[in-house]
Design a protein around this motif. Structure first.
Motif, PDB file in Angstrom:
ATOM      1  N   ASP A  53      11.647   1.570  -4.018  1.00 14.77           N
ATOM      2  CA  ASP A  53      10.585   0.615  -4.314  1.00 14.77           C
ATOM      3  C   ASP A  53       9.458   0.795  -3.308  1.00 14.77           C
ATOM      4  OD1 ASP A  53      12.301  -0.571  -6.227  1.00 14.77           O
ATOM      5  OD2 ASP A  53      13.172  -1.857  -4.687  1.00 14.77           O
TER       6      ASP A  53
ATOM      7  N   ARG B 260      10.674  -5.784  -7.191  1.00 11.61           N
ATOM      8  CA  ARG B 260      10.123  -4.442  -7.142  1.00 11.61           C
ATOM      9  C   ARG B 260      11.046  -3.511  -7.911  1.00 11.61           C
ATOM     10  NH1 ARG B 260       5.681  -5.410  -5.541  1.00 11.61           N
ATOM     11  NH2 ARG B 260       5.295  -3.406  -6.497  1.00 11.61           N
ATOM     12  N   GLY B 261      10.479  -2.612  -8.672  1.00 14.23           N
ATOM     13  CA  GLY B 261      11.260  -1.605  -9.354  1.00 14.23           C
ATOM     14  C   GLY B 261      12.050  -2.142 -10.531  1.00 14.23           C
TER      15      GLY B 261
ATOM     16  N   GLU C  42       6.121   1.381 -10.148  1.00 17.97           N
ATOM     17  CA  GLU C  42       6.133   1.550  -8.690  1.00 17.97           C
ATOM     18  C   GLU C  42       5.472   2.871  -8.303  1.00 17.97           C
ATOM     19  OE1 GLU C  42       7.941  -0.738  -6.119  1.00 17.97           O
ATOM     20  OE2 GLU C  42       7.032  -1.780  -7.802  1.00 17.97           O
TER      21      GLU C  42
ATOM     22  N   GLN D 128       8.269 -10.516 -13.755  1.00 17.68           N
ATOM     23  CA  GLN D 128       8.453  -9.636 -12.601  1.00 17.68           C
ATOM     24  C   GLN D 128       9.801  -8.922 -12.672  1.00 17.68           C
ATOM     25  OE1 GLN D 128       7.494 -12.806 -12.615  1.00 17.68           O
ATOM     26  NE2 GLN D 128       5.977 -13.254 -11.037  1.00 17.68           N
TER      27      GLN D 128
ATOM     28  N   ALA E  86       4.371  -3.206  -0.435  1.00 24.96           N
ATOM     29  CA  ALA E  86       3.814  -4.207  -1.347  1.00 24.96           C
ATOM     30  C   ALA E  86       4.629  -5.494  -1.309  1.00 24.96           C
ATOM     31  CB  ALA E  86       3.766  -3.646  -2.769  1.00 24.96           C
ATOM     32  N   LYS E  87       5.933  -5.365  -1.105  1.00 23.38           N
ATOM     33  CA  LYS E  87       6.777  -6.554  -0.984  1.00 23.38           C
ATOM     34  C   LYS E  87       6.373  -7.377   0.239  1.00 23.38           C
ATOM     35  CE  LYS E  87      10.827  -5.929   0.791  1.00 23.38           C
ATOM     36  NZ  LYS E  87      12.216  -5.456   0.937  1.00 23.38           N
TER      37      LYS E  87
ATOM     38  N   ASP F 202       8.098  -0.887  -0.680  1.00 31.62           N
ATOM     39  CA  ASP F 202       8.414  -2.025   0.182  1.00 31.62           C
ATOM     40  C   ASP F 202       7.185  -2.616   0.850  1.00 31.62           C
ATOM     41  OD1 ASP F 202      11.066  -2.083  -0.415  1.00 31.62           O
ATOM     42  OD2 ASP F 202      11.740  -1.069   1.405  1.00 31.62           O
TER      43      ASP F 202
END
Length: 390
Positions: A134, A304-305, A183, A325, A138-139, A136
């Motif tokens: 992913d 994510r992902g 992603e 999401q 962006a997380k 990360d």
């Protein structure tokens, strides 16, 4: 057969959480064509069990127990100008294990699982394939949007430094992998010039079989599965229990929401005091809970992902209600219900009110997973990517 160094921030056995499921299947796939030498961290696992589980796919295994806490990692990161994510997985013992493997074996290629491990092959001169899984950074940027005070500063710092680090790693690598095209596309926009590809997750549909005996649980039963010390999961179940479940229980007073997963954080354990909420903690097998579910939910607001929890529920032929999401990156072809927070109660209530439609939806979801998400098919593109550019 050529020799491959495989690095992982968590040993890929047992495959009992999202990242370890992916790394386990990657390792198994690569072992068909490479002699694999693994170096990885373990945490609470039994080392003997891990070694026995990895033995069929590896020529050598180096395991280092990771004990560094978050506070120490944060202090080291600030002192050295690095992301906390890297400091948390920095270990002289693991570096020695990597160096020893490269010196003793004819390693031709390195496969690095998660960017926290990339610095261990800084001195390696051969080709590297990097699986970021992913994005990360962006997380952490998303975390910063809701954080306050010093934590907001830390999250912004982490997002900025980790993106710079990951972009540099990607430009060096022969190929950089992400778990979904969404992603991959996001990272391409931030790391121009890198060779970026999507290699999606799969699902073992023989293991996730709807015929598995169901857990003895109250009904109607709504189930969430996941690692319950992980912040996106914590936030998701707290919001669902507090805001969505009470609406569902107006129509179905006996409805229960089961939160199934290991290491529930204090905020998750506290939810068990609420009427209709079950917090299981670690269970031997999540499949009986999925088999018992009338509806499986994935109400994540930060995801994510590709969410393995959604694929697992689909494979078990369960009707799924997921947030946009959580559904992003999954080719579900309409076989799951996708709803924002305000619409999740209605979506669950509709499925509970119409068991025939719910069963048909679950059956279609399993068929979609079988057709689209077998591991062999998902990992087939990896073979060409493992070959160095001419």
């Amino acid at each position: 057969m050529r020799d491959l160094l495989f690095l992982a921030h968590r040993a890929p056995f047992p495959p009992d959480r999202g990242d370890k499921i992916r790394s386990y299947h990657l390792l198994r796939h690569l072992a068909q064509r490479w002699r694999v030498h693994l170096a990885a961290f373990i945490e609470g696992e039994d080392e003997t069990v891990v070694r026995e589980g990895l033995a069929p796919f590896t020529a050598g295994v180096a395991l280092v127990r990771r004990t560094k806490g978050r506070v120490r990692a944060a202090l080291e990161a600030i002192a050295t100008g690095r992301p906390v994510s890297l400091a948390a997985f920095d270990s002289p013992a693991l570096q020695r294990a990597v160096d020893d493997a490269i010196a003793a074996q004819d390693i031709t290629t390195a496969f690095v699982f998660s960017s926290q491990m990339a610095h261990y092959v800084d001195a390696f001169s051969g080709p590297i394939v990097m699986d970021f899984v992913d994005m990360d950074s962006a997380k952490f940027a998303a975390y910063a949007d809701t954080a306050r005070g010093p934590m907001r500063w830390m999250m912004r710092r982490e997002a900025r430094l980790l993106l710079a680090h990951d972009a540099g790693v990607a430009r060096r690598a022969e190929a950089s992998l992400f778990v979904s095209e969404a992603e991959a596309a996001l990272f391409r926009s931030r790391a121009v010039g890198a060779r970026i590809h999507a290699v999606e997750n799969g699902i073992d549909t023989d293991r996730y079989d709807p015929a598995i005996p169901a857990e003895n649980a109250p009904h109607p039963l709504i189930v969430f599965t996941g690692q319950m010390d992980y912040r996106p999961n914590i936030d998701a179940v707290a919001a669902f229990a507090q805001n969505v479940l009470p609406v569902i229980r107006i129509g179905h007073p006996g409805a229960h929401f089961a939160i199934v997963g290991r290491e529930p954080a204090p905020a998750v354990r506290a939810l068990a005091a609420q009427d209709g909420v079950i917090v299981t903690g670690e269970v031997p097998d999540v499949r009986p809970w999925l088999a018992a579910a009338d509806v499986v939910v994935a109400p994540l607001t930060l995801a994510r992902g590709v969410q393995n929890k959604v694929l697992e529920a689909m494979a078990m032929a369960r009707p799924v209600v997921a947030s946009p999401q959580a559904a992003e990156g999954i080719d579900h072809d309409g076989t799951i219900r996708v709803a924002e927070a305000r619409g999740q109660a209605r979506a669950v209530l509709d499925l509970l009110a119409d068991p025939d439609t719910a069963a048909a939806l679950g059956k279609a979801a399993r068929a979609q997973v079988i057709a689209r998400y077998g591991w062999d098919a998902r990992l087939a593109p990896l073979d060409a990517l493992m070959e160095p550019a001419p």
